[in-house]
Design an enzyme around this catalytic site. Structure first.
Site, short mmCIF file in Angstrom:
data_model
loop_
_atom_site.label_atom_id
_atom_site.label_comp_id
_atom_site.label_asym_id
_atom_site.label_seq_id
_atom_site.Cartn_x
_atom_site.Cartn_y
_atom_site.Cartn_z
N ASP A 1 -0.09 5.23 1.04
CA ASP A 1 -0.29 6.15 2.16
C ASP A 1 -0.38 5.40 3.48
O ASP A 1 -1.19 4.49 3.64
CB ASP A 1 -1.59 6.95 1.98
CG ASP A 1 -1.55 7.84 0.74
OD1 ASP A 1 -0.83 8.84 0.77
OD2 ASP A 1 -2.23 7.50 -0.25
N ASP B 1 0.87 -1.18 0.00
CA ASP B 1 0.00 0.00 0.00
C ASP B 1 0.90 1.23 0.00
O ASP B 1 2.11 1.12 0.22
CB ASP B 1 -0.90 -0.03 1.24
CG ASP B 1 -1.73 1.22 1.40
OD1 ASP B 1 -2.40 1.63 0.43
OD2 ASP B 1 -1.69 1.81 2.49
N ASP C 1 -1.63 -0.91 5.95
CA ASP C 1 -1.88 -0.33 7.27
C ASP C 1 -3.35 -0.23 7.62
O ASP C 1 -3.69 0.27 8.69
CB ASP C 1 -1.27 1.07 7.35
CG ASP C 1 -2.04 2.09 6.51
OD1 ASP C 1 -2.28 1.80 5.32
OD2 ASP C 1 -2.41 3.15 7.05
#
Length: 229
Positions: free
Chosen positions: A11, A9, A171
């Site tokens: 961000d 991922d 995250d």
């Protein structure tokens, strides 16, 4: 047998983009009278791209948002964000060394983000990281986005990998759920932007620093039925 594919991922996983996301969001909503957002609001805003971020900002302030206004604000956000790239955004500690270590171990790397390609690719380029990745797919690359498994499958195909040799690093719930939907192992990072403890989302394992993301860990996760604790 294809080399292991490690999908990241963006961000809150590879790059700490929080200050610039909030800055561009506040630049966008200020002219319409919305009170500014703070870093404390970030967990409720990030994960589905800029358009959804704007929508959620209006929801947090209990202000209605029509489609035409949303389009204008989205365009304003994109213009401001791109113009100020990379701003204060920086790779999380140990990121570059991790990418180099995995590549040296013969692994292929890719990015699968819900950020649009128009924002994700220039950000990676301005940070000098694009050469590390065989593919970068955004929230508008395919008809679907995370947590839909097809976003991961499309990323795997573009990177030249195989589904049984791929691991997802993220995250948030979109990353972990996308991996689960795709039937691949996942590694949660606990330093990102999730609004709940990442361990509660049941990734295959959790790391607190990219020093812990080794080729041995990836290969262990790819062993059939192996769960690392």
């Amino acid at each position: 047998m294809s080399s292991p594919l490690v999908i990241f991922d963006l961000d809150g996983t590879l790059i700490d983009t929080a200050p610039d996301l909030i800055d561009s969001l506040n630049h966008t909503i200020a002219p319409v009278g919305l009170a500014p957002m703070t870093l404390d609001d970030l967990h409720h805003l990030v994960g589905q791209g800029a358009r959804v971020m704007i929508k959620r900002a209006f929801e947090l302030r209990n202000v209605p948002l029509d489609e035409a206004e949303a389009d204008t604000l989205f365009n304003n956000f994109v213009e401001h964000y791109r113009h100020n790239m990379p701003g204060k955004s920086q790779p999380f500690a140990g990121t570059v060394e991790c990418l180099q270590r995995l590549a040296a171990a013969g692994m292929t790397l890719a990015i699968c983000t819900n950020k649009s390609e128009a924002l994700a690719i220039p950000l990676i380029e301005t940070l000098g990281l694009s050469d590390h990745f065989a593919a970068i797919t955004g929230g508008d690359t395919f008809p679907v986005r995370k947590p839909d498994a097809a976003h991961i499958f499309g990323t795997i195909e573009r990177a030249g990998g195989s589904r049984d040799r791929a691991v997802m690093i993220g995250d948030s719930i979109n990353d972990i759920l996308a991996a689960q939907n795709a039937g691949i192992p996942s590694i949660g990072v606990d330093f990102g932007y999730s609004d709940v403890p990442i361990a509660s989302l049941s990734p295959s394992t959790v790391i607190s620093h990219f020093d812990a993301l080794t080729d041995d860990l990836v290969r262990d996760l790819l062993v059939a039925g192996k769960v690392v604790s």
